[in-house]
Motif scaffolding. Structure first.
Motif, mmCIF file in Angstrom:
data_model
loop_
_atom_site.group_PDB
_atom_site.id
_atom_site.type_symbol
_atom_site.label_atom_id
_atom_site.label_comp_id
_atom_site.label_asym_id
_atom_site.label_seq_id
_atom_site.Cartn_x
_atom_site.Cartn_y
_atom_site.Cartn_z
ATOM 1 N N ASN A 1 2.294 65.740 -56.878
ATOM 2 C CA ASN A 1 2.250 66.584 -55.833
ATOM 3 C C ASN A 1 0.891 67.153 -55.614
ATOM 4 O O ASN A 1 0.383 67.211 -54.400
ATOM 5 C CB ASN A 1 3.141 67.910 -55.904
ATOM 6 C CG ASN A 1 4.434 67.633 -55.827
ATOM 7 O OD1 ASN A 1 5.503 68.664 -55.812
ATOM 8 N ND2 ASN A 1 4.849 66.633 -55.423
ATOM 9 N N HIS A 2 -0.006 67.539 -56.810
ATOM 10 C CA HIS A 2 -1.215 68.030 -56.639
ATOM 11 C C HIS A 2 -2.070 66.779 -56.049
ATOM 12 O O HIS A 2 -2.969 67.160 -55.065
ATOM 13 C CB HIS A 2 -1.683 68.050 -58.063
ATOM 14 C CG HIS A 2 -3.185 68.866 -58.203
ATOM 15 N ND1 HIS A 2 -3.406 69.816 -57.570
ATOM 16 C CD2 HIS A 2 -3.950 68.670 -59.134
ATOM 17 C CE1 HIS A 2 -4.685 70.123 -57.649
ATOM 18 N NE2 HIS A 2 -4.835 69.439 -58.821
ATOM 19 N N LEU A 3 -2.026 65.572 -56.324
ATOM 20 C CA LEU A 3 -2.600 64.392 -55.650
ATOM 21 C C LEU A 3 -2.124 64.145 -54.362
ATOM 22 O O LEU A 3 -2.806 63.986 -53.388
ATOM 23 C CB LEU A 3 -2.565 63.268 -56.680
ATOM 24 C CG LEU A 3 -2.870 63.289 -58.057
ATOM 25 C CD1 LEU A 3 -3.118 61.957 -58.569
ATOM 26 C CD2 LEU A 3 -4.533 63.967 -57.946
ATOM 27 N N GLY B 1 -4.087 65.775 -51.074
ATOM 28 C CA GLY B 1 -5.566 65.801 -50.780
ATOM 29 C C GLY B 1 -6.431 66.609 -51.432
ATOM 30 O O GLY B 1 -6.170 67.023 -52.546
ATOM 31 N N ALA B 2 -7.392 66.894 -50.647
ATOM 32 C CA ALA B 2 -8.510 67.555 -51.164
ATOM 33 C C ALA B 2 -7.951 69.123 -51.368
ATOM 34 O O ALA B 2 -8.460 69.987 -52.475
ATOM 35 C CB ALA B 2 -9.753 67.711 -50.189
ATOM 36 N N GLY B 3 -6.988 69.462 -50.785
ATOM 37 C CA GLY B 3 -6.396 70.698 -50.673
ATOM 38 C C GLY B 3 -5.454 71.028 -51.941
ATOM 39 O O GLY B 3 -4.882 72.053 -52.343
ATOM 40 N N GLY B 4 -5.119 69.689 -52.642
ATOM 41 C CA GLY B 4 -4.397 69.822 -53.954
ATOM 42 C C GLY B 4 -2.868 70.535 -53.716
ATOM 43 O O GLY B 4 -2.411 70.393 -52.456
ATOM 44 N N ILE B 5 -2.339 70.820 -54.771
ATOM 45 C CA ILE B 5 -0.765 71.278 -54.596
ATOM 46 C C ILE B 5 -0.462 72.563 -53.589
ATOM 47 O O ILE B 5 0.467 72.265 -53.004
ATOM 48 C CB ILE B 5 -0.317 71.583 -56.092
ATOM 49 C CG1 ILE B 5 1.320 71.798 -55.696
ATOM 50 C CG2 ILE B 5 -0.886 72.833 -56.731
ATOM 51 C CD1 ILE B 5 1.712 71.331 -57.202
ATOM 52 N N GLU B 6 -1.536 73.193 -53.393
ATOM 53 C CA GLU B 6 -1.317 74.287 -52.628
ATOM 54 C C GLU B 6 -1.181 73.893 -51.232
ATOM 55 O O GLU B 6 -0.218 74.151 -50.361
ATOM 56 C CB GLU B 6 -2.665 75.214 -52.591
ATOM 57 C CG GLU B 6 -2.942 76.019 -53.774
ATOM 58 C CD GLU B 6 -3.543 75.673 -54.779
ATOM 59 O OE1 GLU B 6 -3.708 74.418 -54.881
ATOM 60 O OE2 GLU B 6 -3.683 76.304 -55.989
ATOM 61 N N PHE C 1 -0.235 70.598 -50.526
ATOM 62 C CA PHE C 1 0.985 70.099 -50.539
ATOM 63 C C PHE C 1 2.172 70.971 -50.106
ATOM 64 O O PHE C 1 3.142 70.542 -49.572
ATOM 65 C CB PHE C 1 1.284 69.139 -51.686
ATOM 66 C CG PHE C 1 2.463 68.484 -51.959
ATOM 67 C CD1 PHE C 1 2.605 67.044 -51.723
ATOM 68 C CD2 PHE C 1 3.540 68.980 -52.452
ATOM 69 C CE1 PHE C 1 3.649 66.352 -51.649
ATOM 70 C CE2 PHE C 1 5.121 68.432 -52.413
ATOM 71 C CZ PHE C 1 4.926 66.928 -52.249
ATOM 72 N N LEU C 2 2.454 71.820 -51.157
ATOM 73 C CA LEU C 2 3.531 72.893 -50.830
ATOM 74 C C LEU C 2 3.572 73.480 -49.482
ATOM 75 O O LEU C 2 4.647 73.422 -48.690
ATOM 76 C CB LEU C 2 3.494 74.010 -52.052
ATOM 77 C CG LEU C 2 3.447 73.531 -53.414
ATOM 78 C CD1 LEU C 2 3.355 74.587 -54.412
ATOM 79 C CD2 LEU C 2 5.113 72.687 -53.451
ATOM 80 N N GLY D 1 5.970 64.295 -61.665
ATOM 81 C CA GLY D 1 6.034 64.735 -60.075
ATOM 82 C C GLY D 1 5.085 65.963 -59.782
ATOM 83 O O GLY D 1 4.661 65.895 -58.631
ATOM 84 N N MET D 2 4.885 66.819 -60.615
ATOM 85 C CA MET D 2 3.990 68.040 -60.237
ATOM 86 C C MET D 2 2.525 67.703 -60.211
ATOM 87 O O MET D 2 1.977 68.248 -59.029
ATOM 88 C CB MET D 2 3.994 69.165 -61.490
ATOM 89 C CG MET D 2 5.316 69.714 -61.718
ATOM 90 S SD MET D 2 5.786 70.759 -60.359
ATOM 91 C CE MET D 2 4.543 72.040 -60.209
ATOM 92 N N MET D 3 2.256 66.552 -61.090
ATOM 93 C CA MET D 3 0.740 66.176 -60.804
ATOM 94 C C MET D 3 0.474 65.322 -59.559
ATOM 95 O O MET D 3 -0.442 65.412 -58.704
ATOM 96 C CB MET D 3 0.427 65.357 -61.982
ATOM 97 C CG MET D 3 -1.338 64.669 -61.979
ATOM 98 S SD MET D 3 -2.265 66.321 -61.869
ATOM 99 C CE MET D 3 -2.468 66.922 -63.607
#
Lengths: 323, 323
Positions: free
Chosen positions: A238-240, A243-248, A250-251, A234-236
């Motif tokens: 979230n990273h995907l 999008g290009a902005g990654g998990i930051e 997403f959160l 789930g963490m990875m």
């Protein structure tokens, strides 16, 4: 260094569902296994389990020297643990029982033999109080059922477990193809069972509240987020998911909606009435399919998925190696 | 009966991530699609998305007549919905925006055209207040991202949605190979997002509390319970987890431990500090792998798993048919 002694011979204490599955796995990995259990017919039940599991293990790949004939059985615990390099303990989940057993093992075994417990419900800090001479060689190595198919092993030390023991255990299970996780604090249910219970709490709630049938909640899980969790954590994800902005990203985007949903998640009480409702809905889902048929279907798909994952990883490391 | 009018031509309103993925799916199923979005460059971004998604859709199986050339684009909403059989709406998640949009659609469309919303955060009972003439043809059809790969569609009616609309929507999405779930009560997050948020709450908690790293919690999920959820739902897995006694035995055995674990599950607050901790741990997990590489890995495995599941189901129905 006793630290580097290879682990080739395993004692299995307790040959119920988990112990039998460990036995099959270790045999498939080419290890010697001595199993012990006091239940009547334990040996024949165990040998039958291993035989039944063997085709799946063969399909996943037997190690050199792997053979069902490397299994010995004895009802005498002292005989079972004589000369072994690691004990995989699968006794009843009662602290008094385990402490007494660990006291016995602590006396019987040289200090460099790891005692690994499959316990899901007890803390190693409590269990190892029973082994006063060498508590440092006791560690939780908790599998996810059935361990001969599902590769996860959670490694959790108690207050007195040495770092060397945790590391040796990790190296051992990894060396036979299991996927280990280091749980850095003792928590009820370790990690995987906590995740599972968190999810199932909401599943039970939604069925109990007539929001969905068992069949529909199973579809929602296994054709929705479950598909993704079958291939990645789930963490990875979230990273995907950012999008290009990654998990930051997403959160930033989803912290709000998620916190709002968290407030509305259910907290069901599994009264006999609720249990009946859940059971009735599952029986409607199963229809005329027997448990044996459904199990065969599950295990066939599980095997396929595990092959797929291992193949993908092999491909990925191949790519990295080629760079 | 207007009820049985075949659905062959779809309007996609909003061609962001979800709308673009729906577009690709509908085209792959041989349907005509007219897409609309007011964003600059929306058309070229959409066509590029469809082109990129096409090889995966081809691998999963294109329907007769499937072609990227069946996609039309117009910035004018009235033109987009002219002559369509179903509208898949993917507008911004703001109730004022949606109500105004549904008012416009309600005037533009004959009453037998279904307006299906991809909304994950709003209730249809609220949205359909904007469509006073024919609120009964409005329904939530919520996909799981990305819908062109993940087949789940959650069907949720509002207070004024007709049973016929929910049934027609269900039949339509099922007819193109999606797996539909009927959500019988309006709930924040419907079902799948609730399940996901329940699980992720505990994931975030365990990483935030330093119990495990992101890498380890991802291993625990995706090589543990996630493997099983990738092939079967939790209720059915409980049924099989009870052995010959089925779910009744499972619940008898595990209700106690589960309720005990539930009491200890975490309730994290995603402060900027916690978000940073989660992000840092994911970046350590990703290492040198780029988002694009990880996405490719995820999608390749997802495709493989979906093929495996569909193959297994086809095998199972074959067995049933042969009996």
């Amino acid at each position: 260094m006793t630290d580097t002694k290879p682990i080739r011979r395993i004692a299995i204490i307790g040959t119920g569902v988990i112990g039998a599955s460990w036995t099959a796995l270790f045999l498939a990995k080419g290890l010697q296994v001595v199993a012990t259990d006091i239940a009547p017919n334990a040996e024949s039940a165990l040998r039958k389990f291993v035989e039944t599991a063997w085709p799946a293990l063969k399909r996943l790949g037997l190690s050199p020297g792997a053979s069902q004939s490397n299994l010995k059985f004895t009802a005498a615990i002292a005989q079972a643990v004589s000369g072994v390099d690691l004990v995989q303990e699968n006794g009843p989940e009662r602290i008094d029982f385990k402490q007494k057993l660990y006291g016995q093992l602590d006396e019987l075994l040289p200090p460099d033999v790891i005692i690994a417990s499959s316990s899901s419900g007890l803390k190693m800090s409590d269990i190892q109080l029973g082994a006063p001479s060498h508590p440092e060689r006791c560690v939780i190595a908790h599998p996810f059922n059935p361990p001969h198919l599902i590769p996860l092993v959670e490694i959790v030390g108690g207050a007195k477990t040495s770092k060397a023991t945790a590391r040796r255990a990790e190296e051992f299970y990894t060396s036979i193809g299991q996927r280990t996780v280091r749980v850095k604090k003792e928590m009820p249910g370790h990690v995987a069972n906590r995740l599972q219970s968190a999810l199932m709490r909401e599943v039970y709630y939604l069925v109990a509240e007539d929001v969905v049938s068992a069949a529909d909640v199973d579809t929602a899980l296994s054709w929705g987020p479950g598909l993704r969790w079958g291939v990645m954590g789930g963490m990875m994800l979230n990273h995907l998911g950012g999008g290009a902005g990654g998990i930051e990203h997403f959160l930033q985007q989803f912290t709000g909606p998620m916190a709002a949903w968290w407030k509305t998640l259910g907290n069901p009480v599994l009264t006999p009435e609720v249990q009946k409702k859940l059971s009735d809905s599952v029986h409607a889902e199963a229809g005329s399919r027997t448990i044996a048929e459904l199990e065969a279907e599950r295990d066939e798909m599980l095997l396929g998925l595990i092959e797929l994952r291992k193949h993908s990883e092999a491909g990925a490391s191949h790519t990295v190696a080629a760079q």
